[in-house]
Enzyme design. Structure first.
Site, PDB file in Angstrom:
ATOM      1  N   LYS A   1      44.837  43.175  39.185  1.00  0.00           N
ATOM      2  CA  LYS A   1      45.590  44.089  39.950  1.00  0.00           C
ATOM      3  C   LYS A   1      44.755  45.388  40.045  1.00  0.00           C
ATOM      4  CE  LYS A   1      49.976  46.258  40.922  1.00  0.00           C
ATOM      5  NZ  LYS A   1      51.330  46.641  40.256  1.00  0.00           N
TER       6      LYS A   1
ATOM      7  N   SER B   1      55.096  46.090  43.455  1.00  0.00           N
ATOM      8  CA  SER B   1      53.909  46.424  44.225  1.00  0.00           C
ATOM      9  C   SER B   1      52.871  45.345  43.979  1.00  0.00           C
ATOM     10  CB  SER B   1      53.405  47.755  43.495  1.00  0.00           C
ATOM     11  OG  SER B   1      53.251  47.576  42.131  1.00  0.00           O
TER      12      SER B   1
ATOM     13  N   SER C   1      57.590  45.712  39.303  1.00  0.00           N
ATOM     14  CA  SER C   1      56.470  45.249  39.919  1.00  0.00           C
ATOM     15  C   SER C   1      55.631  43.967  39.550  1.00  0.00           C
ATOM     16  CB  SER C   1      55.436  46.318  40.196  1.00  0.00           C
ATOM     17  OG  SER C   1      55.911  47.476  40.962  1.00  0.00           O
TER      18      SER C   1
END
Length: 504
Positions: A80, A155, A179
């Site tokens: 990420k 997210s 997330s």
């Protein structure tokens, strides 16, 4: 090539160690897959092809020389883009950090590299991890491989979509209010939020420092456990890191025996606003837990009803403080630096151009909540609610080994459906926020498809702090039982996606 893409990370690691295949071959297969389908998915912001292949060849040489490496050595991973890595930009999906190459690796990045894990590149996210749909990225929305008109969660939608599209067998996510777990739920993958402090936050770009937690993402429970084992453990560079032994999550994932466990169904996490298909699959899973030997009881956590409101005061307040560092003076974007504007004007122009709408909204909310005359009424009251939520968990865990709920109230919604309705967007995290507020361990595991739309549904399991192994025991038991019922994993074949060129 399809076999290399659909094989689990544990099996790939074993095959590479036994020299039945090579890390280079496995890595190239995934790079080819990214090239073929990421134009449609947009899971990756940066693909580090050359460096990934160099990493893979290094692992292959070490194995050929007889070196004994860890069980995930040579296995590719998607990282990420809020976790620093010196080999690629870390943008947090924001224009304000476009092109920034960190001068240091995050602790979890270093630990993965030392374990021989091959990093394929950096994945998309809501800007600075603010969102539940990955539509807030400055570099375009990520799409759900189950239905590319729908969101992959947020997210960390880039990491979850990369797994679901078979672009990577492993991924790293971060979880501030859900997330990791919410994206896992809507993409049919596994996502783990470790106990706060159980995995180092050093090198994780801060959103809300008292909430942020990195964790493993995968397509199977064992794969997540193996990655968890690599990244977890005390780190002196992180003052919030817990100096205790890591629970034996791998043994728990291999065991999967929940006989005699006491499992609590949270009364407040269900009912109005929850999709019928989500509630149906959850109810079926609760029945399954009973058949597997667990004792299931209902528990009440009344302060969970206030978690969403409290979270959206605490998180924006910490965001306001953390993002103040992006001032155009030290690093990142700088607008108006032509000698005609004051430092204050450059700062304002840069933030206006560099931050997206959702980031600006939360900075404004947080700054207001922290302002003189309002601090006690808003931020202070929210922290009191947080204490009550933690007390609810403490009381519940005196009655139960773990708690369960749906991971999110609905399946994946359509792209654009909630963009102009922030409250509706925030409600995607109704179930996940309480564990983030309290800091205990929590996870999402796939439990099938909702009958009304054929999209994935997730089971959330919550455990006491530093009892992360209980998550894996329950997840492994459910996974094994459902795979026997389904005749294999939730996805047994590659999703049918177009082969347009990659955007990233």
């Amino acid at each position: 090539m399809d076999e290399l893409l659909t094989t689990s990370a544990a099996q790939l690691g074993a095959a590479i160690a036994a020299r039945r295949t090579t890390s280079e071959e496995v890595t190239q297969a995934h790079l080819d897959r990214i090239d073929q389908v990421d134009g449609q998915i947009n899971a990756f912001l940066h693909v580090a092809s050359e460096h990934a292949l160099e990493q893979a060849r290094s692992v292959d040489r070490r194995i050929a020389d007889g070196e004994k490496l860890g069980p995930l050595a040579g296995v590719p991973l998607a990282l990420k883009d809020i976790v620093t890595w010196t080999k690629a930009p870390t943008t947090c999906a924001s224009k304000i950090l476009e092109g920034w190459i960190p001068p240091y690796d995050a602790t979890i990045t270093r630990r993965m590299v030392e374990a021989g894990i091959v990093i394929l590149g950096k994945t998309n996210l809501d800007e600075f991890a603010m969102g539940s749909s990955t539509e807030n990225s400055a570099y375009g929305a990520t799409r759900n491989p189950w239905d590319t008109d729908r969101i992959p969660g947020g997210s960390g939608g880039g990491s979850s979509a990369a797994l679901a599209a078979f672009e990577a067998p492993l991924a790293i996510g971060t979880d501030t209010g859900g997330s990791i777990r919410q994206p896992a739920s809507v993409t049919g993958t596994v996502g783990i939020k470790p106990t706060y402090g159980g995995v180092s936050r050093y090198g994780l770009v801060s959103l809300a420092s008292s909430l942020d937690q990195a964790g493993p993402c995968a397509r199977s429970v064992l794969d997540a456990a193996l990655l968890h084992e690599v990244i977890a453990g005390h780190d002196p560079a992180d003052s919030t890191s817990i100096d205790q032994p890591v629970p034996d999550v791998v043994d728990a994932a291999r065991c999967g025996d929940i006989s005699g466990m006491r499992i609590g169904v949270v009364r407040e996490l269900g009912g109005e606003g929850y999709a019928p298909g989500v509630e149906q699959r959850f109810a079926e899973t609760v029945e399954l837990l009973t058949r597997l030997g667990a004792e299931v009881v209902e528990v009440s956590c009344p302060n969970f009803d206030h978690a969403l409101a409290a979270y959206y005061l605490i998180q924006p307040s910490e965001t306001s403080s953390n993002l103040a560092k992006f001032d155009a003076m030290r690093f990142g974007l700088r607008v108006g630096d032509d000698g005609k504007h004051s430092a204050e004007e450059v700062m304002a122009m840069t933030r206006g151009a560099g931050f997206g709408r959702e980031v600006k909204r939360r900075i404004i909310l947080g700054t207001y909540a922290l302002s003189s005359g309002y601090y006690d009424a808003y931020y202070g009251t929210a922290q009191k609610i947080r204490t009550l939520i933690t007390a609810d968990f403490t009381a519940a865990f005196e009655q139960c080994d773990v708690l369960v709920s749906p991971t999110t109230p609905t399946t994946a919604f359509r792209i654009g459906e909630r963009v102009n309705d922030p409250v509706a967007m925030y409600k995607a995290d109704l179930c996940t926020i309480p564990s983030s507020m309290a800091g205990n361990a929590a996870a999402s595991f796939p439990i099938g498809l909702a009958p009304e739309d054929g999209l994935p549904v997730g089971l959330q399991v919550m455990a006491p702090p530093m009892a992360d192994d209980r998550l894996y025991r329950v997840g492994a038991a459910v996974e094994a039982a459902l795979q026997e019922q389904w005749g294999g994993p939730l996805w047994r074949t590659l999703p049918e996606l177009s082969t347009e060129g990659a955007q990233a």
